[in-house]
Design an enzyme around this catalytic site. Structure first.
Site, mmCIF file in Angstrom:
data_model
loop_
_atom_site.group_PDB
_atom_site.id
_atom_site.type_symbol
_atom_site.label_atom_id
_atom_site.label_comp_id
_atom_site.label_asym_id
_atom_site.label_seq_id
_atom_site.Cartn_x
_atom_site.Cartn_y
_atom_site.Cartn_z
ATOM 1 N N SER A 224 0.830 -1.196 0.000
ATOM 2 C CA SER A 224 0.000 0.000 0.000
ATOM 3 C C SER A 224 0.866 1.247 0.000
ATOM 4 O O SER A 224 2.023 1.222 0.427
ATOM 5 C CB SER A 224 -0.894 0.024 1.240
ATOM 6 O OG SER A 224 -0.108 0.250 2.413
ATOM 7 N N ASP A 225 0.295 2.348 -0.476
ATOM 8 C CA ASP A 225 0.876 3.646 -0.164
ATOM 9 C C ASP A 225 0.668 3.873 1.336
ATOM 10 O O ASP A 225 -0.167 3.224 1.969
ATOM 11 C CB ASP A 225 0.217 4.749 -0.995
ATOM 12 C CG ASP A 225 1.144 5.939 -1.204
ATOM 13 O OD1 ASP A 225 2.097 6.091 -0.411
ATOM 14 O OD2 ASP A 225 0.921 6.720 -2.141
ATOM 15 N N TRP A 226 1.425 4.783 1.910
ATOM 16 C CA TRP A 226 1.488 4.912 3.370
ATOM 17 C C TRP A 226 0.132 5.354 3.931
ATOM 18 O O TRP A 226 -0.368 6.429 3.615
ATOM 19 C CB TRP A 226 2.610 5.866 3.741
ATOM 20 C CG TRP A 226 3.908 5.157 4.031
ATOM 21 C CD1 TRP A 226 4.710 5.345 5.123
ATOM 22 C CD2 TRP A 226 4.543 4.115 3.261
ATOM 23 N NE1 TRP A 226 5.790 4.483 5.065
ATOM 24 C CE2 TRP A 226 5.716 3.721 3.939
ATOM 25 C CE3 TRP A 226 4.223 3.462 2.074
ATOM 26 C CZ2 TRP A 226 6.571 2.722 3.479
ATOM 27 C CZ3 TRP A 226 5.064 2.462 1.591
ATOM 28 C CH2 TRP A 226 6.222 2.103 2.297
ATOM 29 N N HIS A 227 -0.456 4.478 4.748
ATOM 30 C CA HIS A 227 -1.796 4.659 5.316
ATOM 31 C C HIS A 227 -2.857 4.739 4.216
ATOM 32 O O HIS A 227 -3.900 5.368 4.393
ATOM 33 C CB HIS A 227 -1.861 5.901 6.214
ATOM 34 C CG HIS A 227 -1.001 5.812 7.428
ATOM 35 N ND1 HIS A 227 -1.262 4.946 8.474
ATOM 36 C CD2 HIS A 227 0.150 6.467 7.774
ATOM 37 C CE1 HIS A 227 -0.331 5.077 9.400
ATOM 38 N NE2 HIS A 227 0.541 5.977 9.004
ATOM 39 N N GLY A 228 -2.595 4.068 3.103
ATOM 40 C CA GLY A 228 -3.532 4.095 1.984
ATOM 41 C C GLY A 228 -4.632 3.054 2.065
ATOM 42 O O GLY A 228 -5.542 3.054 1.240
#
Length: 790
Positions: free
Chosen positions: A259-263
């Site tokens: 994932s993208d960060w906290h995505g």
């Protein structure tokens, strides 16, 4: 575990892991690490941003910290403005080479150069103990306003995919993994975690996914990063159609999706969709996954599948690491200079204003703070702390020599600083040439923020206009994330586009200004004359959480060509200090059919007086296609170096896929045109040579038939004609030939086929019965795929 562990060994490891162990392995440990399990000999791996430089934060990498502190540090990185766009501003960050950003590297059109940069970044990753570099970013530069345009290569998926493949190869051949991002349609920073990119299936496949597909096919990145946004209403990080049906089942990708960060908003849904690794650490998302396992909504085999992928990634990363590695930062600085030299674009050069003459005594006035404090990179999570920065003014003085006097003024503070503008003009009247360093505002673009317009920073446009009015020879050097408007373009003598050139940009700019290097970059995006010319601008940036990609497949130059709009500078444009001629275009076939490729060759001649590099561009223009297509599309390119008078035979290849378009009705790629014009040129608006190909189509895609389909479309389908005529023959007690003639009578009806036929056979043919007949004609293979899988 060791690299290349057998399935049996991995099964044993898997059996030893509890549900808690597995979910921890699929979640980060802090901001930049995976979770280790030393009891089972599973080490952690370390990752960091970004694609144009390694950002190693000592405070985040080495000092640990709790989840709340990690989130605070992450948000500080994302929201930074990077004063002067030159240095990282968060925490203690180790110096690393800041190479040209993607917006400039794309203008190199040089796959070998991208590979060299990947290899250099791998060496620096090895030096810092990094296993996975979070790049390259290859989203399409759909609009020049997008805040992360500076990270991305181009508006075209062919150029994007090939450069990405070169970069990934350079990185991974040297033991460091790539994270191809952001998958997909991350084309704006406005409400980026909630906005839905609403894209029709054909545009999704032909434009926004095509670069990813091309890069994955050519380079097999270790990881793919899902994007923050929604796509057609569905979160990208939890889309089974995107992450499994397309990426894995259709493209055959077998690496890790992270994932993208906290995505990730729904951890169980993301695992079910195929998003393996959740970054960074999140206790809540771990607990959500464990609860879903416990209640049976998240099957263990789904979790196990992701665990095996992550274990394979850890194996590759550990096998590739080179403990104790050092890297040659001085050599990398020279590479950063070369990359900028190969990429900077000479947009205009009226009356050969460049290169500047150093043989005779003269005076040059350099204007602008950018000459002292250059904007070398964009702001956000990819920001790098450079090992050094070549100052443009210092380099200009050094290159100018003893015959040329160089003066510098910062120029006006803003558009209201009339005194500052007039003082600069007065100083310019005493100079032979004026070099203006201009750029965009530093507080309105970058990660988490799109630009508001295409204008330069306040005061720069009126300053350049007044300098032009003064009659001086004016050269403009631009630093910017993407295209800008140039209301003064007709009056200036020369324009250099350096985008964000990295730490070696100052030397590269000076070398081109004084002719020590010959510019060879070409635009990887179209420059519009005004914002209103940008395709899809009427639906940008979206409303009520939905952003309609209203231009469809007509992105960038495709739209300018279709609408016959003259751009400020076209896609592929770039000037040189020498002149190239194109000759003798040869194709090895006269026709193309399904599954066939075509070899293209031509001769390029340096007809000028100095060495130079030319970028040869191959376009394909369809003739009478089945579905509407762009007037031309890039299908290949090559960059060649030639001495004066030298010729080179350039060979390119059109692959079978290059002739196809995506047909949403059938859910597949189709060949449907009467022919194609093969075009070779120096830009999308400078086509030098053409040849034609006939197209042999074995079968055309057929539209799905319903009772409301107009009769003329049913008559295009022989299978439908046979089935319906047989029905008419039975109902009307006529021969099938007579039934066909009855069916022909309905050809010009604008009403649906059922209503048209009811005129002849009455109302006893029910809608349901007739649709059932048509469904048999359509066949199960023509069932429309779900939106997310298109």
């Amino acid at each position: 575990m060791t690299f290349g562990s057998s399935d049996k060994v991995l099964s044993a490891v898997l059996a030893s892991l509890s549900d808690q162990d597995k979910i921890e392995l699929l979640n980060g440990d802090g901001l930049w690490r995976t979770k280790a399990n030393y009891d089972l000999n599973i080490p952690e791996i370390v990752m960091t941003d970004g694609a144009h430089g390694v950002r190693y934060s000592i405070t985040q990498m080495e000092n640990g910290g709790d989840e709340r502190g990690s989130l605070r540090d992450f948000l500080a990185i994302v929201n930074q403005t990077a004063q002067g766009r030159g240095n990282a501003t968060v925490g203690l960050t180790r110096p690393a080479t800041c190479f040209p950003n993607g917006n400039l590297l794309g203008c190199s059109w040089d796959v070998d150069l991208a590979r060299d940069l990947g290899a250099a970044l791998a060496a620096e990753c090895q030096h810092f103990g990094i296993h996975l570099l979070l790049g390259p970013g290859i989203n399409i530069r759909r609009t020049p306003l997008a805040g992360r345009s500076y990270e991305y290569y181009s508006e075209d998926p062919v150029l994007t995919g090939d450069l990405a493949a070169g970069f990934i190869d350079g990185l991974q051949e040297n033991g460091v993994g790539a994270a191809l991002k952001h998958f997909a349609c991350n084309n704006s920073e406005i409400e980026r975690t909630t906005m839905s990119s609403d894209v029709e299936p054909r545009a999704l496949r032909e434009i926004y996914l095509a670069g990813f597909e091309r890069a994955i096919r050519k380079s097999r990145p270790w990881t793919v990063m899902s994007s923050y946004n929604r796509i057609n209403g569905e979160q990208a990080s939890a889309s089974p159609g995107l992450l499994t049906a397309i990426l894995r089942d259709e493209w055959g990708y077998d690496g890790v999706v992270l994932s993208d960060w906290h995505g990730i908003k729904d951890r169980p849904a993301s695992l079910l969709a195929g998003n393996d690794l959740d970054m960074p650490e999140s206790r809540r998302r771990r607990e959500d996954a464990l609860a879903a396992i416990a209640d049976g909504t998240l099957p263990r085999h789904v979790v196990d599948r992701s665990v095996v992928r992550v274990l394979r990634l850890i194996e590759k990363a550990k096998a590739g690491e080179r403990p104790g590695s050092t890297c040659d930062f001085e050599r990398h600085h020279l590479l950063a200079r070369r990359a900028a030299l190969e990429s900077i674009v000479l947009l205009k050069n009226h009356e050969a204003a460049l290169p500047l003459d150093t043989a005779s005594p003269s005076e040059i006035l350099v204007v602008g703070r950018e000459a002292l404090e250059p904007s070398i990179q964009g702001s956000g999570s990819a920001t790098t702390n450079p090992t050094r920065v070549d100052g443009p003014l210092e380099e200009i003085v050094r290159h100018a020599g003893q015959n040329v006097r160089v003066r510098h003024l910062e120029g006006p503070l803003d558009a209201d600083d009339r005194a500052g503008i007039e003082a600069t003009v007065a100083a310019a009247l005493e100079a032979d040439s004026v070099i203006v360093f201009a750029g965009t505002p530093s507080d309105g673009d970058g990660e988490a923020s799109d630009r508001r317009d295409l204008r330069l920073a306040s005061g720069q446009d009126p300053l350049i206009t007044r300098l032009v009015e003064s009659g001086r020879r004016v050269v403009v050097v631009l630093t910017m994330p993407d295209a800008v408007e140039m209301p003064w373009i007709d009056g200036v003598h020369a324009v250099l586009a350096s985008f964000f050139p990295g730490q070696g940009g100052g030397q590269a700019i000076a070398a081109i200004l004084f002719g020590e290097a010959n510019p060879s970059g070409k635009l990887s995006v179209t420059f519009p004359r005004k914002l209103g010319d940008v395709p899809g601008i009427h639906s940008y940036p979206g409303e009520n959480g939905r952003h309609a990609y209203s231009e469809g497949i007509f992105v960038g130059y495709r739209s300018y060509d279709l609408r016959e709009i003259e751009p400020l500078f076209p896609f592929g444009h770039g000037l040189s200090f020498t002149r190239f001629e194109y000759e003798d275009l040869v194709l090895d076939a006269e026709e193309v059919g399904a599954g066939r490729s075509v070899n293209v060759s031509l001769t390029v001649r340096n007809a000028g007086t100095r060495e130079g590099r030319e970028i040869v561009q191959l376009y394909l223009a369809p003739h009478r296609p089945g579905l509407r297509r762009p007037p031309r599309e890039l299908k290949g390119f090559a960059k060649v170096a030639l001495e004066p008078g030298q010729t080179c035979r350039v060979e390119l290849r059109l692959e079978p896929r290059d002739f196809l378009h995506f047909d949403a009705a059938s859910g597949g790629w189709c060949l449907d045109a009467e022919g194609f014009r093969v075009e070779v040129g120096a830009s999308s608006r400078d086509i030098r040579l053409t040849r034609t190909l006939r197209c042999i189509v074995d079968s055309r895609p057929r539209r799905r038939l319903t009772t409301d389909t107009q009769p003329k479309y049913l008559l295009e389908n022989p299978q439908a004609v046979a089935a319906v005529s047989k029905l008419l023959s039975t109902r009307l007690a006529i021969s099938e030939d007579e039934a066909v003639r009855v069916l022909e009578l309905t050809r010009t009806w604008f009403l649906g086929v059922h209503q048209a036929l009811s005129w002849y056979i009455g109302d006893d043919l029910s809608v349901d019965e007739f649709q059932a007949l048509l469904d048999r004609v359509n066949g199960d293979a023509h069932d429309a795929p779900s939106e997310s899988a298109r």
